[in-house]
Design a protein around this motif. Sequence first.
Motif, PDB file in Angstrom:
ATOM      1  N   THR A  14     -35.409   4.102  11.474  1.00 50.23           N
ATOM      2  CA  THR A  14     -36.849   3.968  11.271  1.00 50.23           C
ATOM      3  C   THR A  14     -37.581   4.026  12.598  1.00 50.23           C
ATOM      4  N   ALA A  15     -37.047   3.376  13.621  1.00 48.71           N
ATOM      5  CA  ALA A  15     -37.681   3.384  14.941  1.00 48.71           C
ATOM      6  C   ALA A  15     -37.709   4.792  15.528  1.00 48.71           C
ATOM      7  N   GLU A  16     -36.638   5.581  15.320  1.00 46.23           N
ATOM      8  CA  GLU A  16     -36.599   6.959  15.823  1.00 46.23           C
ATOM      9  C   GLU A  16     -37.630   7.830  15.103  1.00 46.23           C
ATOM     10  N   ILE A  17     -37.723   7.666  13.793  1.00 43.63           N
ATOM     11  CA  ILE A  17     -38.710   8.432  13.031  1.00 43.63           C
ATOM     12  C   ILE A  17     -40.121   8.079  13.497  1.00 43.63           C
ATOM     13  N   ALA A  18     -40.392   6.785  13.669  1.00 45.16           N
ATOM     14  CA  ALA A  18     -41.724   6.352  14.112  1.00 45.16           C
ATOM     15  C   ALA A  18     -42.050   6.916  15.486  1.00 45.16           C
ATOM     16  N   LEU A  20     -40.813   9.656  16.972  1.00 43.69           N
ATOM     17  CA  LEU A  20     -41.048  11.099  16.856  1.00 43.69           C
ATOM     18  C   LEU A  20     -42.406  11.383  16.226  1.00 43.69           C
ATOM     19  N   ALA A  21     -42.702  10.691  15.146  1.00 43.11           N
ATOM     20  CA  ALA A  21     -43.954  10.931  14.438  1.00 43.11           C
ATOM     21  C   ALA A  21     -45.156  10.558  15.302  1.00 43.11           C
ATOM     22  N   LEU A  22     -45.072   9.437  16.033  1.00 45.73           N
ATOM     23  CA  LEU A  22     -46.172   9.044  16.910  1.00 45.73           C
ATOM     24  C   LEU A  22     -46.395  10.095  17.993  1.00 45.73           C
ATOM     25  N   SER A  23     -45.317  10.572  18.565  1.00 44.50           N
ATOM     26  CA  SER A  23     -45.431  11.605  19.600  1.00 44.50           C
ATOM     27  C   SER A  23     -46.105  12.850  19.049  1.00 44.50           C
ATOM     28  N   LEU A  24     -45.802  13.205  17.820  1.00 43.31           N
ATOM     29  CA  LEU A  24     -46.390  14.398  17.214  1.00 43.31           C
ATOM     30  C   LEU A  24     -47.810  14.154  16.716  1.00 43.31           C
ATOM     31  N   ALA A  25     -48.050  12.972  16.169  1.00 45.47           N
ATOM     32  CA  ALA A  25     -49.347  12.704  15.539  1.00 45.47           C
ATOM     33  C   ALA A  25     -50.503  12.779  16.521  1.00 45.47           C
ATOM     34  N   HIS A  26     -50.296  12.318  17.747  1.00 44.29           N
ATOM     35  CA  HIS A  26     -51.415  12.308  18.681  1.00 44.29           C
ATOM     36  C   HIS A  26     -51.560  13.603  19.466  1.00 44.29           C
ATOM     37  N   LEU A  27     -50.751  14.606  19.128  1.00 46.55           N
ATOM     38  CA  LEU A  27     -50.860  15.899  19.814  1.00 46.55           C
ATOM     39  C   LEU A  27     -51.999  16.763  19.296  1.00 46.55           C
ATOM     40  N   GLY A  28     -52.557  16.418  18.146  1.00 44.16           N
ATOM     41  CA  GLY A  28     -53.643  17.214  17.596  1.00 44.16           C
ATOM     42  C   GLY A  28     -53.124  18.277  16.656  1.00 44.16           C
ATOM     43  N   SER A  29     -53.855  19.385  16.582  1.00 40.84           N
ATOM     44  CA  SER A  29     -53.482  20.410  15.603  1.00 40.84           C
ATOM     45  C   SER A  29     -53.247  21.776  16.243  1.00 40.84           C
ATOM     46  N   ALA A  35     -46.176  23.159  14.478  1.00 41.23           N
ATOM     47  CA  ALA A  35     -44.776  23.560  14.278  1.00 41.23           C
ATOM     48  C   ALA A  35     -43.844  22.345  14.365  1.00 41.23           C
ATOM     49  N   ALA A  36     -44.116  21.448  15.296  1.00 41.70           N
ATOM     50  CA  ALA A  36     -43.271  20.257  15.447  1.00 41.70           C
ATOM     51  C   ALA A  36     -43.375  19.355  14.215  1.00 41.70           C
ATOM     52  N   ARG A  37     -44.593  19.181  13.695  1.00 45.40           N
ATOM     53  CA  ARG A  37     -44.751  18.367  12.483  1.00 45.40           C
ATOM     54  C   ARG A  37     -44.065  19.030  11.296  1.00 45.40           C
ATOM     55  N   SER A  38     -44.087  20.344  11.247  1.00 45.08           N
ATOM     56  CA  SER A  38     -43.383  21.069  10.196  1.00 45.08           C
ATOM     57  C   SER A  38     -41.881  20.776  10.288  1.00 45.08           C
ATOM     58  N   GLY A  39     -41.360  20.729  11.497  1.00 41.20           N
ATOM     59  CA  GLY A  39     -39.943  20.391  11.692  1.00 41.20           C
ATOM     60  C   GLY A  39     -39.618  18.985  11.213  1.00 41.20           C
ATOM     61  N   LEU A  40     -40.526  18.051  11.472  1.00 39.58           N
ATOM     62  CA  LEU A  40     -40.313  16.677  11.011  1.00 39.58           C
ATOM     63  C   LEU A  40     -40.337  16.633   9.480  1.00 39.58           C
ATOM     64  N   VAL A 105     -43.989  -3.045  20.948  1.00 37.09           N
ATOM     65  CA  VAL A 105     -42.577  -2.858  20.650  1.00 37.09           C
ATOM     66  C   VAL A 105     -42.334  -1.494  20.013  1.00 37.09           C
ATOM     67  N   THR A 106     -43.075  -1.205  18.956  1.00 37.71           N
ATOM     68  CA  THR A 106     -42.888   0.068  18.262  1.00 37.71           C
ATOM     69  C   THR A 106     -44.129   0.368  17.435  1.00 37.71           C
ATOM     70  N   CYS A 107     -44.156   1.542  16.888  1.00 44.23           N
ATOM     71  CA  CYS A 107     -45.208   1.916  15.948  1.00 44.23           C
ATOM     72  C   CYS A 107     -44.530   2.280  14.641  1.00 44.23           C
ATOM     73  N   MET A 108     -45.249   2.061  13.566  1.00 43.75           N
ATOM     74  CA  MET A 108     -44.706   2.395  12.259  1.00 43.75           C
ATOM     75  C   MET A 108     -45.841   2.860  11.356  1.00 43.75           C
ATOM     76  N   VAL A 109     -45.466   3.454  10.268  1.00 43.25           N
ATOM     77  CA  VAL A 109     -46.428   3.900   9.265  1.00 43.25           C
ATOM     78  C   VAL A 109     -46.049   3.263   7.947  1.00 43.25           C
ATOM     79  N   HIS A 110     -47.050   2.761   7.244  1.00 48.86           N
ATOM     80  CA  HIS A 110     -46.852   2.297   5.879  1.00 48.86           C
ATOM     81  C   HIS A 110     -48.000   2.870   5.057  1.00 48.86           C
ATOM     82  N   ARG A 111     -47.651   3.645   4.082  1.00 52.39           N
ATOM     83  CA  ARG A 111     -48.606   4.351   3.239  1.00 52.39           C
ATOM     84  C   ARG A 111     -49.554   5.189   4.102  1.00 52.39           C
TER      85      ARG A 111
END
Length: 168
Positions: A14-18, A20-29, A35-40, A105-111
Amino acid sequence: MANVMKPARSPLTTAEIAALALSLAHLGSDPQATAARSGLRHAFEHMEIGDEVVSTTLATLTEPMPAAVADRARTIANAITSHLVVRLHYRDVSGRVTVRDVDPVTCMVHRDYWYLVGMCRLRGAIRAFRFDRIVATEPTFIPARPHRAGDFLPFQGRRAVQQGHEAA
């Protein structure tokens, strides 16, 4: 470009997914981020998703953040990576804004929401801060106290406790 297939390994934590997703989410569009979000999303295709909460959470993980939230997310991600306290200006559910120093400590997503999970120095306790309620972030040069992400995430914490009892 050829597709490369590797043998299946253990799934991402879960920490690895969070992370990766955080790194991708703040990159914009831009095209690279898209392409990276598509890979995720492709990585998630191999997971069994039978739950609406999990499905919604995975959709949030792979959507770009609004620009203002992305700027704050970059500050938070840098604080996590640098092991430094981050100062948050946080609007609680009743609309009151407080300034809090947090050992991130970490970031996470819920819903539908991203959260920063960390030790709030104002409250002296573990807290989860919803990104959309963070009004501003400030980097600091204050070293953060070390904390393990698994101790902060309830679903990972239960697994760690259960494993600890099995070993004893």
